[in-house]
Design a protein around this motif. Structure first.
Motif, PDB file in Angstrom:
ATOM      1  N   THR A  27      21.125 -30.424  -0.583  1.00  0.00           N
ATOM      2  CA  THR A  27      21.897 -29.222  -0.905  1.00  0.00           C
ATOM      3  C   THR A  27      21.406 -28.701  -2.244  1.00  0.00           C
ATOM      4  OG1 THR A  27      23.864 -30.074   0.235  1.00  0.00           O
ATOM      5  CG2 THR A  27      24.202 -28.245  -1.293  1.00  0.00           C
ATOM      6  N   VAL A  28      20.488 -27.759  -2.229  1.00  0.00           N
ATOM      7  CA  VAL A  28      19.918 -27.228  -3.460  1.00  0.00           C
ATOM      8  C   VAL A  28      19.389 -25.826  -3.181  1.00  0.00           C
ATOM      9  CG1 VAL A  28      17.541 -28.066  -3.151  1.00  0.00           C
ATOM     10  CG2 VAL A  28      18.516 -27.948  -5.467  1.00  0.00           C
ATOM     11  N   GLY A  29      19.182 -25.054  -4.232  1.00  0.00           N
ATOM     12  CA  GLY A  29      18.673 -23.688  -4.070  1.00  0.00           C
ATOM     13  C   GLY A  29      19.578 -22.638  -4.665  1.00  0.00           C
ATOM     14  N   GLY A  30      20.871 -22.949  -4.767  1.00  0.00           N
ATOM     15  CA  GLY A  30      21.798 -21.978  -5.341  1.00  0.00           C
ATOM     16  C   GLY A  30      21.473 -21.638  -6.782  1.00  0.00           C
ATOM     17  N   ASN A  31      21.056 -22.656  -7.560  1.00  0.00           N
ATOM     18  CA  ASN A  31      20.728 -22.402  -8.961  1.00  0.00           C
ATOM     19  C   ASN A  31      19.418 -21.639  -9.117  1.00  0.00           C
ATOM     20  OD1 ASN A  31      23.022 -23.665 -10.142  1.00  0.00           O
ATOM     21  ND2 ASN A  31      22.125 -25.653  -9.676  1.00  0.00           N
ATOM     22  N   ASP A  32      18.542 -21.715  -8.118  1.00  0.00           N
ATOM     23  CA  ASP A  32      17.318 -20.903  -8.150  1.00  0.00           C
ATOM     24  C   ASP A  32      17.676 -19.418  -8.161  1.00  0.00           C
ATOM     25  OD1 ASP A  32      16.741 -23.563  -7.056  1.00  0.00           O
ATOM     26  OD2 ASP A  32      14.724 -22.819  -6.700  1.00  0.00           O
ATOM     27  N   LEU A  33      18.791 -19.083  -7.481  1.00  0.00           N
ATOM     28  CA  LEU A  33      19.254 -17.692  -7.392  1.00  0.00           C
ATOM     29  C   LEU A  33      20.335 -17.367  -8.430  1.00  0.00           C
ATOM     30  CD1 LEU A  33      19.590 -17.431  -3.497  1.00  0.00           C
ATOM     31  CD2 LEU A  33      17.898 -16.247  -4.910  1.00  0.00           C
TER      32      LEU A  33
ATOM     33  N   ILE B  64      22.839 -43.260  12.424  1.00  0.00           N
ATOM     34  CA  ILE B  64      22.146 -44.104  11.457  1.00  0.00           C
ATOM     35  C   ILE B  64      22.813 -45.480  11.429  1.00  0.00           C
ATOM     36  CG2 ILE B  64      21.423 -44.306   9.066  1.00  0.00           C
ATOM     37  CD1 ILE B  64      20.211 -41.898  10.493  1.00  0.00           C
ATOM     38  N   ALA B  65      22.027 -46.543  11.501  1.00  0.00           N
ATOM     39  CA  ALA B  65      22.572 -47.904  11.550  1.00  0.00           C
ATOM     40  C   ALA B  65      23.231 -48.281  10.235  1.00  0.00           C
ATOM     41  CB  ALA B  65      21.461 -48.885  11.882  1.00  0.00           C
ATOM     42  N   SER B  66      24.311 -49.053  10.333  1.00  0.00           N
ATOM     43  CA  SER B  66      25.001 -49.559   9.147  1.00  0.00           C
ATOM     44  C   SER B  66      24.025 -50.346   8.277  1.00  0.00           C
ATOM     45  CB  SER B  66      26.163 -50.455   9.568  1.00  0.00           C
ATOM     46  OG  SER B  66      26.809 -50.986   8.442  1.00  0.00           O
ATOM     47  N   GLY B  67      24.130 -50.157   6.962  1.00  0.00           N
ATOM     48  CA  GLY B  67      23.241 -50.839   6.036  1.00  0.00           C
ATOM     49  C   GLY B  67      21.971 -50.082   5.725  1.00  0.00           C
ATOM     50  N   SER B  68      21.726 -48.985   6.449  1.00  0.00           N
ATOM     51  CA  SER B  68      20.514 -48.195   6.216  1.00  0.00           C
ATOM     52  C   SER B  68      20.564 -47.487   4.860  1.00  0.00           C
ATOM     53  CB  SER B  68      20.348 -47.146   7.321  1.00  0.00           C
ATOM     54  OG  SER B  68      20.162 -47.758   8.574  1.00  0.00           O
ATOM     55  N   ARG B  69      19.388 -47.145   4.350  1.00  0.00           N
ATOM     56  CA  ARG B  69      19.291 -46.488   3.045  1.00  0.00           C
ATOM     57  C   ARG B  69      19.470 -44.981   3.210  1.00  0.00           C
ATOM     58  NH1 ARG B  69      15.461 -44.922  -1.209  1.00  0.00           N
ATOM     59  NH2 ARG B  69      15.981 -46.074  -3.111  1.00  0.00           N
ATOM     60  N   TYR B  70      20.374 -44.439   2.441  1.00  0.00           N
ATOM     61  CA  TYR B  70      20.698 -43.007   2.483  1.00  0.00           C
ATOM     62  C   TYR B  70      20.478 -42.440   1.090  1.00  0.00           C
ATOM     63  CZ  TYR B  70      24.023 -38.986   2.374  1.00  0.00           C
ATOM     64  OH  TYR B  70      24.631 -37.759   2.183  1.00  0.00           O
ATOM     65  N   VAL B  71      19.633 -41.417   0.978  1.00  0.00           N
ATOM     66  CA  VAL B  71      19.373 -40.764  -0.306  1.00  0.00           C
ATOM     67  C   VAL B  71      19.928 -39.345  -0.267  1.00  0.00           C
ATOM     68  CG1 VAL B  71      17.620 -39.994  -1.943  1.00  0.00           C
ATOM     69  CG2 VAL B  71      17.299 -42.150  -0.701  1.00  0.00           C
ATOM     70  N   ALA B  72      20.792 -39.027  -1.227  1.00  0.00           N
ATOM     71  CA  ALA B  72      21.394 -37.696  -1.331  1.00  0.00           C
ATOM     72  C   ALA B  72      20.720 -36.924  -2.455  1.00  0.00           C
ATOM     73  CB  ALA B  72      22.889 -37.808  -1.591  1.00  0.00           C
ATOM     74  N   LEU B  73      20.207 -35.735  -2.119  1.00  0.00           N
ATOM     75  CA  LEU B  73      19.535 -34.866  -3.077  1.00  0.00           C
ATOM     76  C   LEU B  73      20.338 -33.579  -3.227  1.00  0.00           C
ATOM     77  CD1 LEU B  73      15.919 -35.065  -1.528  1.00  0.00           C
ATOM     78  CD2 LEU B  73      16.929 -36.629  -3.204  1.00  0.00           C
ATOM     79  N   GLY B  74      20.309 -32.984  -4.422  1.00  0.00           N
ATOM     80  CA  GLY B  74      20.947 -31.676  -4.531  1.00  0.00           C
ATOM     81  C   GLY B  74      21.533 -31.349  -5.885  1.00  0.00           C
ATOM     82  N   SER B  75      22.244 -30.231  -5.894  1.00  0.00           N
ATOM     83  CA  SER B  75      22.851 -29.684  -7.107  1.00  0.00           C
ATOM     84  C   SER B  75      24.354 -29.971  -7.112  1.00  0.00           C
ATOM     85  CB  SER B  75      22.572 -28.183  -7.180  1.00  0.00           C
ATOM     86  OG  SER B  75      23.147 -27.517  -6.071  1.00  0.00           O
TER      87      SER B  75
ATOM     88  N   ALA C 207      20.910 -28.629 -10.892  1.00  0.00           N
ATOM     89  CA  ALA C 207      19.558 -28.848 -10.358  1.00  0.00           C
ATOM     90  C   ALA C 207      19.058 -27.626  -9.596  1.00  0.00           C
ATOM     91  CB  ALA C 207      19.551 -30.065  -9.441  1.00  0.00           C
ATOM     92  N   THR C 208      17.765 -27.368  -9.737  1.00  0.00           N
ATOM     93  CA  THR C 208      17.065 -26.365  -8.943  1.00  0.00           C
ATOM     94  C   THR C 208      16.139 -27.097  -7.971  1.00  0.00           C
ATOM     95  OG1 THR C 208      15.210 -26.225 -10.476  1.00  0.00           O
ATOM     96  CG2 THR C 208      17.098 -24.772 -10.904  1.00  0.00           C
TER      97      THR C 208
END
Length: 264
Positions: free
Chosen positions: A86-92, A2-13, A56-57
């Motif tokens: 990184t999500v799903g652990g709280n669903d269980l 991924i090129a420097s300066g690119s937008r990175y979105v982190a999702l999860g619990s 988060a679920t």
């Protein structure tokens, strides 16, 4: 890469947010400035949008607000270049089950004074086993998360990052793991089901999988160099820590796994 300066979105619990790892940059979410997303972004010079949130679920990622925070997918834009999930652990109720079992076993110990039957009744208030339908639901939800992420950010590289292992070969019942020899394998089975859900969702959608669960097996609780914390009743304000969650070494290890994936 991924090129420097690119937008990175982190999702999860919480296993992505990093509660208990200093510095905490967003207390309501338990979000650390040293979680794996921040470490990856710093290494690659990315513009990080971190919406990870403890508790988060998959629903909180997809379409449900959490403590006033919008669904996490709302952070994705057409120009997003990298997404980690990184999500799903709280669903269980993965960590929640481990915590409740540990707490009740800790209570049950002094309760044996009142008799073994009383102690066993306390311990029996936690169910450790999930059916196959529960794991399939998480697989389907993770698959949907990836598909919706791809719709919002069609040019992004999407990486599923599963959960660090808590119970491994070196984990034994002790003060910081107050479960017995019958209960520990059930937690391990729950973790295996969660890891399998990630693997199936990655295969179904064709995205990368960072199998932190496999990489951390020999770094579980009780190992010489654990990547997760054990159990405590003490809150962080009194010298305790957030139980059954990644520690700083674990977050660094996950960041390195993500970087390795990005570089190959």
């Amino acid at each position: 890469m991924i090129a420097s300066g690119s937008r990175y979105v982190a999702l999860g619990s919480s296993f992505a947010a990093g509660p208990g790892i200093s510095p905490i940059v967003h207390p309501p979410a338990g979000r650390s400035g040293r979680n794996y997303a921040h470490l990856v972004a710093a290494e690659l010079g990315l513009e990080l949008v971190d919406v990870t949130y403890s508790g988060a679920t998959t629903a909180h990622v997809l379409d449900t607000a959490q403590d006033g925070a919008p669904p996490q997918l709302d952070a994705l834009t057409p120009d997003t270049a990298l997404v980690t999930i990184t999500v799903g652990g709280n669903d269980l109720e993965y960590v929640g089950t481990f915590l409740r079992g540990s707490f009740l076993n800790t209570l049950a110990k002094p309760a044996t004074i009142l008799g073994r039957r009383v102690a066993n009744r306390i311990r029996a208030r936690v169910s450790y086993l999930k059916d196959e339908a529960s794991y399939q639901t998480v697989t389907d939800s993770l698959t949907t998360v990836v598909e919706r992420a791809r719709e919002r950010s069609p040019e992004a590289r999407i990486i599923l990052v599963d959960y660090l292992t808590l119970v491994g070969p070196a984990t034994r019942p002790r003060l910081d793991v107050p479960l017995n020899e019958e209960q520990l394998p059930s937690i391990a089975l729950l973790a295996e089901g969660l890891a399998a859900a990630f693997a199936k969702a990655a295969a179904a959608t064709g995205v990368d999988l960072v199998a932190a669960s496999a990489a951390s097996r020999d770094h579980a609780i009780g190992s010489a160099e654990p990547w997760t914390t054990g159990f405590t009743l003490l809150p962080p304000t009194l010298g305790g820590f957030v139980p059954y969650h990644p520690n700083a070494a674990g977050m660094r290890a996950v960041a390195d796994l993500v970087l390795e994936t990005l570089r190959t």
